[in-house]
Design a protein around this motif. Structure first.
Motif, mmCIF file in Angstrom:
data_model
loop_
_atom_site.group_PDB
_atom_site.id
_atom_site.type_symbol
_atom_site.label_atom_id
_atom_site.label_comp_id
_atom_site.label_asym_id
_atom_site.label_seq_id
_atom_site.Cartn_x
_atom_site.Cartn_y
_atom_site.Cartn_z
ATOM 1 N N LYS A 1 0.827 -1.206 0.000
ATOM 2 C CA LYS A 1 0.000 0.000 0.000
ATOM 3 C C LYS A 1 0.861 1.257 0.000
ATOM 4 C CE LYS A 1 -3.760 2.239 2.547
ATOM 5 N NZ LYS A 1 -4.652 2.163 3.734
ATOM 6 N N TYR A 2 1.937 1.236 0.809
ATOM 7 C CA TYR A 2 2.837 2.406 0.914
ATOM 8 C C TYR A 2 4.168 2.059 0.247
ATOM 9 C CZ TYR A 2 -0.619 3.608 4.477
ATOM 10 O OH TYR A 2 -1.797 3.874 5.144
ATOM 11 N N LYS A 3 4.148 2.011 -1.081
ATOM 12 C CA LYS A 3 5.305 1.528 -1.844
ATOM 13 C C LYS A 3 6.526 2.429 -1.678
ATOM 14 C CE LYS A 3 2.622 -0.767 -5.476
ATOM 15 N NZ LYS A 3 1.277 -0.442 -4.980
ATOM 16 N N VAL A 4 6.320 3.749 -1.747
ATOM 17 C CA VAL A 4 7.466 4.674 -1.638
ATOM 18 C C VAL A 4 8.128 4.539 -0.280
ATOM 19 C CG1 VAL A 4 8.157 7.097 -1.641
ATOM 20 C CG2 VAL A 4 6.465 6.278 -3.299
ATOM 21 N N TYR A 5 7.287 4.466 0.762
ATOM 22 C CA TYR A 5 7.793 4.290 2.124
ATOM 23 C C TYR A 5 8.633 3.013 2.224
ATOM 24 C CZ TYR A 5 7.318 2.550 6.945
ATOM 25 O OH TYR A 5 7.561 2.015 8.176
ATOM 26 N N GLY A 6 8.108 1.927 1.677
ATOM 27 C CA GLY A 6 8.833 0.657 1.740
ATOM 28 C C GLY A 6 10.120 0.701 0.942
ATOM 29 N N MET A 7 10.081 1.294 -0.262
ATOM 30 C CA MET A 7 11.284 1.340 -1.111
ATOM 31 C C MET A 7 12.383 2.186 -0.473
ATOM 32 S SD MET A 7 9.521 1.656 -4.885
ATOM 33 C CE MET A 7 11.076 2.045 -5.670
ATOM 34 N N LEU A 8 11.992 3.324 0.123
ATOM 35 C CA LEU A 8 12.998 4.171 0.775
ATOM 36 C C LEU A 8 13.667 3.440 1.934
ATOM 37 C CD1 LEU A 8 11.228 7.662 0.845
ATOM 38 C CD2 LEU A 8 13.201 6.996 -0.536
ATOM 39 N N ASN A 9 12.865 2.743 2.723
ATOM 40 C CA ASN A 9 13.430 2.007 3.854
ATOM 41 C C ASN A 9 14.324 0.870 3.392
ATOM 42 O OD1 ASN A 9 12.667 3.208 6.311
ATOM 43 N ND2 ASN A 9 10.565 2.504 6.058
ATOM 44 N N VAL A 10 13.865 0.116 2.405
ATOM 45 C CA VAL A 10 14.679 -0.995 1.884
ATOM 46 C C VAL A 10 15.975 -0.475 1.282
ATOM 47 C CG1 VAL A 10 14.792 -2.796 0.121
ATOM 48 C CG2 VAL A 10 12.750 -2.569 1.532
ATOM 49 N N ALA A 11 15.882 0.632 0.531
ATOM 50 C CA ALA A 11 17.089 1.194 -0.095
ATOM 51 C C ALA A 11 18.102 1.623 0.956
ATOM 52 C CB ALA A 11 16.711 2.373 -0.986
ATOM 53 N N GLY A 12 17.643 2.393 1.956
ATOM 54 C CA GLY A 12 18.566 2.859 2.992
ATOM 55 C C GLY A 12 19.182 1.729 3.769
ATOM 56 N N LEU A 13 18.331 0.769 4.188
ATOM 57 C CA LEU A 13 18.859 -0.361 4.959
ATOM 58 C C LEU A 13 19.750 -1.258 4.108
ATOM 59 C CD1 LEU A 13 15.742 -1.415 7.086
ATOM 60 C CD2 LEU A 13 17.884 -0.472 7.945
ATOM 61 N N ALA A 14 19.367 -1.478 2.847
ATOM 62 C CA ALA A 14 20.156 -2.364 1.982
ATOM 63 C C ALA A 14 21.566 -1.829 1.778
ATOM 64 C CB ALA A 14 19.455 -2.539 0.636
ATOM 65 N N VAL A 15 21.678 -0.542 1.509
ATOM 66 C CA VAL A 15 23.002 0.058 1.287
ATOM 67 C C VAL A 15 23.845 -0.025 2.558
ATOM 68 C CG1 VAL A 15 24.221 2.204 0.795
ATOM 69 C CG2 VAL A 15 22.232 1.568 -0.571
ATOM 70 N N SER A 16 23.243 0.317 3.695
ATOM 71 C CA SER A 16 24.009 0.298 4.945
ATOM 72 C C SER A 16 24.358 -1.131 5.367
ATOM 73 C CB SER A 16 23.237 1.008 6.053
ATOM 74 O OG SER A 16 22.029 0.340 6.321
ATOM 75 N N ILE A 17 23.436 -2.072 5.191
ATOM 76 C CA ILE A 17 23.725 -3.463 5.547
ATOM 77 C C ILE A 17 24.785 -4.040 4.607
ATOM 78 C CG2 ILE A 17 22.748 -5.793 5.642
ATOM 79 C CD1 ILE A 17 20.146 -4.545 6.659
ATOM 80 N N ALA A 18 24.733 -3.673 3.318
ATOM 81 C CA ALA A 18 25.777 -4.114 2.388
ATOM 82 C C ALA A 18 27.147 -3.614 2.846
ATOM 83 C CB ALA A 18 25.478 -3.618 0.976
ATOM 84 N N CYS A 19 27.196 -2.351 3.290
ATOM 85 C CA CYS A 19 28.455 -1.813 3.831
ATOM 86 C C CYS A 19 28.867 -2.592 5.078
ATOM 87 C CB CYS A 19 28.297 -0.332 4.170
ATOM 88 S SG CYS A 19 28.093 0.728 2.738
ATOM 89 N N GLY A 20 27.870 -2.906 5.936
ATOM 90 C CA GLY A 20 28.166 -3.677 7.140
ATOM 91 C C GLY A 20 28.737 -5.048 6.809
ATOM 92 N N ILE A 21 28.177 -5.712 5.788
ATOM 93 C CA ILE A 21 28.664 -7.035 5.376
ATOM 94 C C ILE A 21 30.102 -6.933 4.875
ATOM 95 C CG2 ILE A 21 28.370 -8.885 3.684
ATOM 96 C CD1 ILE A 21 25.332 -8.347 3.846
ATOM 97 N N ILE A 22 30.363 -5.930 4.035
ATOM 98 C CA ILE A 22 31.706 -5.773 3.470
ATOM 99 C C ILE A 22 32.723 -5.438 4.558
ATOM 100 C CG2 ILE A 22 33.106 -4.312 1.951
ATOM 101 C CD1 ILE A 22 30.614 -4.119 0.126
ATOM 102 N N VAL A 23 32.346 -4.530 5.471
ATOM 103 C CA VAL A 23 33.251 -4.180 6.573
ATOM 104 C C VAL A 23 33.512 -5.402 7.448
ATOM 105 C CG1 VAL A 23 33.420 -2.855 8.715
ATOM 106 C CG2 VAL A 23 32.685 -1.728 6.614
#
Length: 796
Positions: A15-37
């Motif tokens: 229902k709230y696609k933009v809200y979900g995409m923004l959260n997934v994008a922010g978390l995905a980038v930071s978690i990817a950095c966390g995995i690499i670190v």
């Protein structure tokens, strides 16, 4: 119930696609950095921990105390033998000598193959007992006993012979010495600093350099020699080091270069930069902190976006409560939504990390692998990360949203404090941008310092000079003939035979005695063997005296300004004609010239004392100065000329300016890390800013409608939002600037010569941040400013 939570969570995300995409994008980038670190930290911490008894394996190193303390990862050749004979502290002692760029030749029935082996060592047999290096064929007790024998890794065996069944086969070392293969080593793991692809038996080192076998070789140290010890259980390290101090008065009596022999744990070899470690632990801490900060920033985004959505979901909460839902049920429903977003973000992050890891490995010269199936630690880390992020990001919004009063929620009359409060989100945004600004300040300062090192006047010419190694081991007429042939190539301006370039990690340090004084000087001197073309090739400036003349021995010397001052002389003319002798060498000659100072090391260090003389036996390279406009034509001609003189050798070269950049490899790598993470931090902070402006638009919808009815234009509405966020960023800068100044001031102290922290750097950081924030805010606030006021005032 959990199934129901997840189903509702999935519907809300749809229902709230933009809200979900923004959260997934922010978390995905930071978690990817966390995995690499995490993968990078785990990779570096795992170096050489696979050896059995690794806690009892030490390398013997040297602290050299003179006018200052110098650190060497080596010891005199005789120390290992003396330690083995004099004390019973060690179960095993092993000496190794690295011989880089040795040419290995294999003659098969079909062809003659040549390769330059960078990871070849001569080693005592106990080397294979101290370290856990499994043999695929051969016996550890026998393989390195006889002269002219070697063990090679399975990869090297395939490269040289096309098979691993090579025991008994012969290869030639430097086209002269036949070496018989007596064993095949299993390929070394990637997480080791023991880079040994070819291990040649210790007696064979006599053919390479007999000095390493001398039982009385206490006078010098070569960085190529390493000495390892497997100590017995329970041995006191301090006691061992104290007893090794007795070697100094016994074997180095009267030498002003006082040695202190220390035991370096195997676990510290990878990290201690004083002894050649490639990754300092403080850099791992910095990486870990950056990774944590990015995860915190992503969680802050989630909180901002979730609470900004509160107004849209207030009636949903009111209805659920009116139908009997308990607060804890609503709380876990929102936790389930957060968990779903976090899992989606983590799966996306894994894909991102796998895709970018090859680039990370190339950038940081590593061999890190992400393998979820074969590495149990990584899945455990991901599960822990999902749990931590879910509760960090979801607990606060869950408590806020589940705490709505049903009547107020159904009527749409919630107060700002009931949905988290604007000041709370302000504080989170300030924290996010403070982190981003510190990273940006660090990036700008490191960039300026790297530019400073590139543009700094080193005192000699480094551009368009290529260093070509000598091929022959002993001085002969061919090396002078090749120099003349290289000089005759069109576009070649100068050619010099030398020990090393003016600025080099390769150094021969010695004590000297000046003007027949009673004692050696209390400072070390870097001795550079050069020919008569060296000064003109590198553009070194003579302050007094004359250049060296061509000679087959050391008959004249030139010194630099620093040495002049260390000798207590006030003018170059005072040194001319005075005799100088090298300690431990039968070399004495008059000083005939003084050159202006130049930087013989990286900008981390002071300029050292230097003496130049002609010693053809020490020449190791040709320095070829080229016309920069004709490089494409000159380089093939140099290779052709060199190969014609030495057809059985392997040609190689290196440009001097590229070599000097290696001095700052650690700083360059850190700059890349900071640069990447700075942009990621800004990206995440802007997502948080978007969440805050979304919340602010929702709260000020009616205010904006009233302002527009009363005559406000679009620019006035934009300023309403812009000034609010400008204040937050300036407040973040007030916190970040002192911290950034303190961190980077301490970082610059590692350089003896460095740029200065300037107001311009901090101004650039704040202006860049304000610009990015302005773009982010304008997207949402412009939409609000252009909204029809009738819609926002309809319910009044």
């Amino acid at each position: 119930m959990i199934k129901n939570y997840l189903k509702i969570a999935f519907r809300n995300l749809l229902k709230y696609k933009v809200y979900g995409m923004l959260n997934v994008a922010g978390l995905a980038v930071s978690i990817a950095c966390g995995i690499i670190v995490f993968a990078m930290v785990k990779y570096h911490l795992s170096f050489d921990n696979f050896h059995s008894n690794s806690d009892r394996v030490f390398r013997i190193v040297t602290e050299q105390h003179r006018d200052k303390i110098n650190y060497s990862n080596s010891v005199p050749p005789a120390l290992g033998l003396a330690f083995r004979n004099d004390y019973s502290y060690a179960e095993s002692i092993a000496r190794t000598v690295s011989a880089q760029d040795m040419v290995i030749t294999v003659q098969t029935s079909k062809e003659l193959t040549k390769s330059k082996e960078r990871d070849l060592i001569f080693a005592e047999p106990s080397f294979l007992q101290i370290f856990n290096l499994p043999l695929l064929s051969g016996n550890k007790k026998d393989v390195l006993q006889e002269p002219n024998t070697a063990v090679i890794t399975e990869t090297t065996a395939r490269k040289l012979f096309g098979t691993t069944n090579v025991v008994g086969k012969i290869f030639r070392l430097d086209n002269t010495l036949p070496i018989r293969v007596t064993g095949v080593l299993k390929d070394l793991p990637v997480n080791t600093d023991l880079r040994a692809q070819v291990v040649v038996s210790w007696p064979t080192v006599k053919a390479y350099n007999e000095w390493y076998l001398h039982n009385d070789a206490w006078g010098g140290i070569s960085s190529d020699l390493q000495c390892y010890a497997l100590l017995r259980s329970g041995v006191n390290i301090s006691e061992v080091e104290k007893n090794m101090d007795s070697y100094v008065p016994k074997f180095r009596a009267g030498n002003k270069n006082v040695h202190h022999y220390k035991l370096q744990p195997l676990a510290e070899m990878h990290f201690d930069s004083r002894y050649g470690g490639v990754m300092e632990k403080r850099n791992l801490w910095i990486l870990s902190l950056i990774g944590i900060f990015l995860l915190m920033a992503a969680c802050i985004n989630f909180i901002n976006l979730a609470t900004a959505q509160a107004l849209n979901r207030s009636r949903e909460v009111g209805i659920r409560k009116a139908l009997g839902s308990q607060r804890f049920q609503l709380f876990w429903q929102f936790i389930a939504e957060t968990a779903l977003i976090t899992v989606a973000a983590t799966l996306t992050a894994i894909c991102i990390a796998i895709l970018v890891m090859p680039s990370v490995n190339e950038l940081f010269h590593a061999q890190i692998q992400l393998n979820l199936l074969h590495d149990p630690v990584l899945p455990a880390f991901l599960l822990l990360l999902i749990a931590v992020v879910t509760f960090m990001a979801g607990a606060y919004p869950g408590l806020i949203l589940s705490g709505f009063k049903p009547v107020a929620a159904l009527k749409g009359k919630l107060y700002m404090q009931q949905i988290g409060g604007f000041n709370t989100r302000r504080s989170l945004i300030v924290l996010q941008f403070s982190i981003s600004l510190v990273l940006i300040i660090a990036m700008l300062v490191i960039s300026r310092q790297m530019q400073y090192t590139r543009q700094f006047d080193l005192g000699f010419d480094k551009d368009a000079i290529v260093m070509v190694p000598r091929a022959s081991e002993n001085p002969d007429l061919s090396m002078f003939s090749l120099r003349d042939q290289l000089a005759a190539i069109p576009g070649v301006q100068q050619v010099s035979l030398c020990y090393a370039a003016p600025s080099s990690v390769t150094a021969w340090n010695n004590s000297i005695r000046f003007d027949n004084r009673d004692d050696d000087e209390d400072f070390r001197v870097s001795i550079k063997s050069i020919d008569e073309h060296y000064l003109s090739t590198f553009g070194l400036k003579l302050l007094a005296g004359k250049n060296l003349f061509r000679s087959d021995s050391s008959k004249e010397m030139i010194i630099n300004e620093t040495m002049l001052h260390k000798l207590g002389l006030t003018s170059p003319e005072q040194a001319i004609g005075k005799p100088m002798a090298f300690a431990g060498e039968s070399i004495s000659a008059p000083i005939v010239g003084v050159v202006a100072d130049f930087h013989d090391r990286s900008l981390h260090e002071d300029i050292g004392a230097i003496a130049f003389t002609t010693m053809p036996g020490m020449y190791q390279a040709y320095a070829v100065k080229l016309n920069a406009n004709q490089l494409s034509a000159i380089m093939p001609s140099i290779e052709k000329t060199w190969t014609a003189m030495y057809p059985d050798k392997v040609y190689s070269y290196q440009f001097l300016d590229q070599y000097i950049r290696y001095f700052y490899q650690t700083e360059t790598d850190m700059l890349q890390i900071i640069r990447i993470f700075s942009f990621i931090a800004i990206f995440i902070a802007c997502l948080g800013l978007y969440g805050l402006v979304t919340f602010m638009v929702a709260q000020k919808r009616k205010e904006i409608g009233i302002r527009k009815v009363l005559g406000s234009n679009v620019s006035g509405i934009l300023w309403l939002f812009g000034k609010e966020f400008g204040k937050l960023i300036l407040l973040a800068f007030a916190f970040a600037a002192p911290l950034g100044w303190w961190l980077m001031s301490n970082w610059l102290k590692d350089f003896r010569f460095h740029t200065e922290l300037s107001a311009g750097t901090f101004a650039a950081a704040i202006l860049l941040t304000l610009f990015i924030a302005a773009v982010t805010v304008s997207l949402q606030s412009a939409k609000a400013a252009m909204m029809n006021p009738i819609k926002s005032l309809r319910s009044e």
